[in-house]
Design an enzyme around this catalytic site. Structure first.
Site: not given
Length: 370
Positions: A105-106, A11
């Site tokens: 983003d993850e 993350d």
DNA sequence: TCTGGGGTCCTGCGGCGT
DNA sequence: TCTGACGCCGCAGGACCC
């Protein structure tokens, strides 16, 4: 016998802000907030400096401005963030192809087959930091649930490794809300039956949970608390719906303006569908009134379509039907959703060509009659 | 205090065909 | 022809996630 699984969750810390700092390095160490313009916008991401003022994601931007007057506000730039995200994921995929990208983003990584998985993850984080100046937090465990909770546990720059048993012990005293899948509503209901912690949920009777939540959800809640999760890291995510919505700066009750807004959104949605060579069988309208009450209305077409004209005529009809016979109340938000999506090439051309004609003849909505 | 925008999944209900 | 059981499907709403 099942193989031992090693799953990582990575993350990127305060991703939008970090991306902005890359191109505005003079803002490093300052309270930076990424939020849309407008009186009703919310905070998308806040830098860790801004968080010290009590600012967090999803907070009204106006409240954030009040809490920290020296905060620097930036409008989000999706295209730029996707670019950075692509660069990050290029590095991730150099390590393993078994990647499930959850958002910009993850991601989850199945690193079971990697020889030195922990060492490799440390190297990946270092590579991302070195070449892209982005910090990331990592969680590693036997399944996606443990990995996810671990990556959240020590942000920013966290690196937490636990077994399921280790997670059960470490997070025992935390609120069940810590577990992905348990939100504020479920947590509130759990509180009402005396479950305030993950440990109390672990010890609660599954059959009693099932009495209250139903067979499937009851078991799911208990399994969350036990950190049991056998879902796989899936490399392919199929888009099932696309939508566009607008919150108006002020509540709007002008029929003409609302319908014009629907036409604009239909155009956007149509473009998005065409860009990905897709068509939708069902068109939905989302309405949120001044009291924040939300209703939805769906309408299934006779044949899938991505025509902006067809989408807008369905949306406008649904809007008119919503209030009828009364005049429209003031609305805070309107949105259009395309669901039951299929690839254009899979849709037979004949039915496609006839879609407009068929819809015209259809009695319930009487499209294109004005 | 004021609550965006883009999604997914689940549940309950009613209509409908068998 | 009527009726009930059953499963499927569409629709609406809710909860959750980033």
């Amino acid at each position: 016998m099942a193989e031992r699984r090693v799953i990582a969750h990575i993350d990127l810390d305060a991703f939008f802000v970090s991306a902005e700092l890359k191109r505005h390095p003079q803002l490093k160490g300052k309270p930076v907030i990424v939020a849309h313009n407008g009186p009703r916008s919310i905070v998308t991401t806040a830098s860790y400096e801004a968080r010290k003022f009590g600012i967090h994601s999803a907070m009204a931007a106006q409240t954030a401005a009040r809490l920290c007057q020296e905060a620097i506000f930036l409008t989000p730039d999706g295209a730029y963030y996707r670019e950075i995200s692509d660069q990050v994921f290029q590095l991730v995929r150099e390590m393993t192809k078994q990647v499930e990208k959850v958002s910009v983003d993850e991601a989850y990584l199945d690193i079971s087959a990697i020889e030195a998985p922990i060492k490799s993850m440390r190297k990946l984080v270092a590579d991302i930091q070195q070449s892209l100046e982005m910090d990331a937090s990592v969680g590693i465990g036997p399944n996606k649930l443990v990995a996810k909770v671990c990556s959240d546990a020590e942000k920013p720059k966290g690196f937490v490794i636990l077994s399921a048993e280790g997670a059960r012990i470490r997070f025992a005293s935390e609120s069940p809300k810590l577990l992905p899948g348990i939100g504020p509503k479920t947590a509130e209901r759990l509180e009402k039956i005396g479950v305030h912690t993950i440990k109390e949920l672990q010890e609660y009777s599954v059959s009693k949970l099932q009495e209250k939540w139903g067979k499937k959800q009851g078991l799911y809640l208990w399994q969350r608390a036990m950190f049991i999760d056998d879902t796989l890291v899936s490399e392919e995510r199929i888009v099932k719906s696309k939508s566009v919505e607008r919150t108006y700066p002020e509540d709007l009750d002008d029929q003409e303006e609302l319908e014009e807004s629907l036409r604009e959104m239909s155009e956007e949605l149509s473009k998005a569908l065409k860009k990905s060579d897709q068509q939708a069988k069902t068109i939905g309208l989302k309405i949120r009134d001044a009291q924040f009450k939300t209703v939805t209305r769906d309408y299934s077409l006779l044949a899938p379509s991505n025509s902006s004209k067809l989408i807008s005529s369905v949306a406008i009809r649904l809007l008119r039907q919503y209030a009828s016979p009364d005049p429209l109340p003031a609305l805070r938000l309107l949105g259009i959703k395309a669901s039951k999506i299929s690839d254009t090439k899979d849709v037979r051309e004949e039915s496609n060509a006839n879609a407009h004609v068929k819809e015209k003849l259809r009695p319930q909505l009487q499209l294109f009659t004005d």
